[in-house]
Write an enzyme that holds these catalytic residues in place. Sequence first.
Site, PDB file in Angstrom:
ATOM      1  N   HIS A  92       0.840  -1.194   0.000  1.00 42.56           N
ATOM      2  CA  HIS A  92       0.000   0.000   0.000  1.00 42.56           C
ATOM      3  C   HIS A  92       0.874   1.242   0.000  1.00 42.56           C
ATOM      4  O   HIS A  92       1.865   1.311   0.728  1.00 42.56           O
ATOM      5  CB  HIS A  92      -0.910   0.027   1.237  1.00 42.56           C
ATOM      6  CG  HIS A  92      -1.783   1.237   1.274  1.00 42.56           C
ATOM      7  ND1 HIS A  92      -2.958   1.324   0.561  1.00 42.56           N
ATOM      8  CD2 HIS A  92      -1.637   2.440   1.888  1.00 42.56           C
ATOM      9  CE1 HIS A  92      -3.506   2.514   0.751  1.00 42.56           C
ATOM     10  NE2 HIS A  92      -2.720   3.212   1.550  1.00 42.56           N
ATOM     11  N   ASP A 135     -15.320   2.232   7.077  1.00 47.69           N
ATOM     12  CA  ASP A 135     -14.360   3.243   6.618  1.00 47.69           C
ATOM     13  C   ASP A 135     -15.003   4.177   5.599  1.00 47.69           C
ATOM     14  O   ASP A 135     -14.730   5.374   5.602  1.00 47.69           O
ATOM     15  CB  ASP A 135     -13.113   2.582   6.010  1.00 47.69           C
ATOM     16  CG  ASP A 135     -12.133   3.634   5.524  1.00 47.69           C
ATOM     17  OD1 ASP A 135     -11.672   4.430   6.364  1.00 47.69           O
ATOM     18  OD2 ASP A 135     -11.866   3.708   4.305  1.00 47.69           O
ATOM     19  N   ARG A 169     -15.221  12.474   7.564  1.00 48.20           N
ATOM     20  CA  ARG A 169     -13.962  13.161   7.917  1.00 48.20           C
ATOM     21  C   ARG A 169     -13.603  14.198   6.871  1.00 48.20           C
ATOM     22  O   ARG A 169     -13.108  15.276   7.182  1.00 48.20           O
ATOM     23  CB  ARG A 169     -12.821  12.134   8.032  1.00 48.20           C
ATOM     24  CG  ARG A 169     -12.853  11.334   9.319  1.00 48.20           C
ATOM     25  CD  ARG A 169     -11.925  10.138   9.204  1.00 48.20           C
ATOM     26  NE  ARG A 169     -10.547  10.517   8.977  1.00 48.20           N
ATOM     27  CZ  ARG A 169      -9.664   9.755   8.321  1.00 48.20           C
ATOM     28  NH1 ARG A 169     -10.004   8.567   7.862  1.00 48.20           N
ATOM     29  NH2 ARG A 169      -8.435  10.171   8.158  1.00 48.20           N
ATOM     30  N   SER A 223      -7.963   3.737   9.046  1.00 45.19           N
ATOM     31  CA  SER A 223      -8.632   3.729   7.738  1.00 45.19           C
ATOM     32  C   SER A 223      -7.835   2.860   6.750  1.00 45.19           C
ATOM     33  O   SER A 223      -8.375   1.956   6.105  1.00 45.19           O
ATOM     34  CB  SER A 223      -8.742   5.171   7.237  1.00 45.19           C
ATOM     35  OG  SER A 223      -9.068   5.215   5.889  1.00 45.19           O
ATOM     36  N   LYS A 259      -8.524  -1.577   5.609  1.00 45.25           N
ATOM     37  CA  LYS A 259      -8.679  -2.099   4.240  1.00 45.25           C
ATOM     38  C   LYS A 259      -7.644  -3.181   3.960  1.00 45.25           C
ATOM     39  O   LYS A 259      -7.916  -4.164   3.276  1.00 45.25           O
ATOM     40  CB  LYS A 259      -8.592  -0.943   3.238  1.00 45.25           C
ATOM     41  CG  LYS A 259      -9.859  -0.075   3.307  1.00 45.25           C
ATOM     42  CD  LYS A 259      -9.774   1.180   2.493  1.00 45.25           C
ATOM     43  CE  LYS A 259      -9.066   2.277   3.211  1.00 45.25           C
ATOM     44  NZ  LYS A 259      -9.294   3.632   2.790  1.00 45.25           N
TER      45      LYS A 259
HETATM   46  N1  URA Z   1      -6.007   7.013   2.750  1.00 49.83           N
HETATM   47  C1  URA Z   1      -6.993   6.292   3.341  1.00 49.83           C
HETATM   48  O1  URA Z   1      -7.386   5.253   2.841  1.00 49.83           O
HETATM   49  N2  URA Z   1      -7.520   6.771   4.481  1.00 49.83           N
HETATM   50  C2  URA Z   1      -7.126   7.921   5.071  1.00 49.83           C
HETATM   51  O2  URA Z   1      -7.641   8.282   6.098  1.00 49.83           O
HETATM   52  C3  URA Z   1      -6.113   8.651   4.432  1.00 49.83           C
HETATM   53  C4  URA Z   1      -5.557   8.162   3.272  1.00 49.83           C
END
Ligand code: URA
Length: 439
Positions: free
Chosen positions: A81, A160, A167, A182, A186
């Site tokens: 990621h 999320d 947010r 967050s 994932k």
């Molecule tokens: N990328 C994400 O998936 N979540 C965040 O909060 C910030 C960047």
Amino acid sequence: MKMFDIIARKRDGKALTYEELEFFVNGIVSNKIPDYQTTALMMAIYLNGMSRRETSELCMLMANSGDTLEFSDEYITVDKHSTGGVGDKTSLIVAPVAAACGLTVAKMSGRGLGHTGGTVDKLESIPGIIMDMSMEQFEDNYKKTGLCLSGQSGNMVPADKIMYALRDVTATISSIPLIATSIMSKKLAAGAKNIVLDVKTGSGAFMENPEEAFDLAEKMVDIGTANGRRVSALVTMMDNPLGRTIGNSLEVLEAAEILKGEHVGSDLYNVSVALAAELIHMTSGKTIGEATETARKKIKDGSAYKKLCDMIVAQGGDASVIENGDGLKKPLYTHEIISPEDGFVVSIDAKTIGIISMNLGAGRSKKTDPIDYSAGIRILRKPGEELKKGEPMAVFYSDIKDMSELEKKYLEACEISDTQLPERKLILGRVTKGKIEEY
Ligand code: URA
């Protein structure tokens, strides 16, 4: 239990219990908690932070709020990621290198928004390729080729999706525990047992300063390891774009060139090899040095390039287009940016370049915007390279005829100096369980 009391406890700086976090996550997913209470809690988290335990528990609860992927132990599953950058096509390089080492990469990626791109959009520039596939096809593909890159399935991590959208409009994005939960929710839901994180820092990144980037990296490694995954993170610079291209099909071709053994030693090559080496190291017992050599070898012997081609074909795409770009959509116009002076490029502001590329048609300012796969920028002179007045320093590609305003912005984004400055570090450090190494 009442949401009012949970908000009040976090407002007063208390750590929330597992039961309270569970009540919150279940409540938002089942629509029982109104948005004003969700945002009040997130603001209290933003202001007062969360402990290690809270962060890890919230993350796992979020990860389990929707569909999750599970892999049989016969597959050594890896994932990667990046916290997002400009010209960042490392997934298109790291994933095939890992697959060429016998690792299984079954990865769900996102689309681009704003100044950063997304792997799904990049791959969709390949004619015929299917990125939104059924679960059966996803499984068939990773089992057959060891490599499948797809779009996100419908109901992964709904908690999320709800929290992130709120947010975004309540000034609570830049909270390290909320970003860490967050991203890692994932990754946990996506099921891979071994994960490498590329935490970007610099003007084009979420975390503009390195201290925050190391902090985020540490929190994410912590969450992953507390939830039974092997995780390491590299903190890498994103003040200049990575590689020489920004824009979807341009980036696919640049990634293919790296996999064909070109641009050895470039910034893109070095970051990609370092990320792949982390995955090889954590799954093989090789030292980082040995793992780096293995990653290089998989590029040099063509096996990683072959994996990318096999993946494109398995997903219905025409792999011949990545040989030399024939068959990819071409832009209506190209426009050279001419150097106004002699000198050396010092920096090219990544965020501005990402925004220019978006305005050329390569990205979206809102989720529903269409994109032009052929649009983007080729940087001819990177930081550290010499410029001669009157020579082209970049090329724009677009279906938009008048690029003069964007040209002005490009020139403003480039800092030019009379003298060549020393090369700056690209990889600032490495974070593993309980350990931070600054390079
Ligand atoms: N990328 C994400 O998936 N979540 C965040 O909060 C910030 C960047």
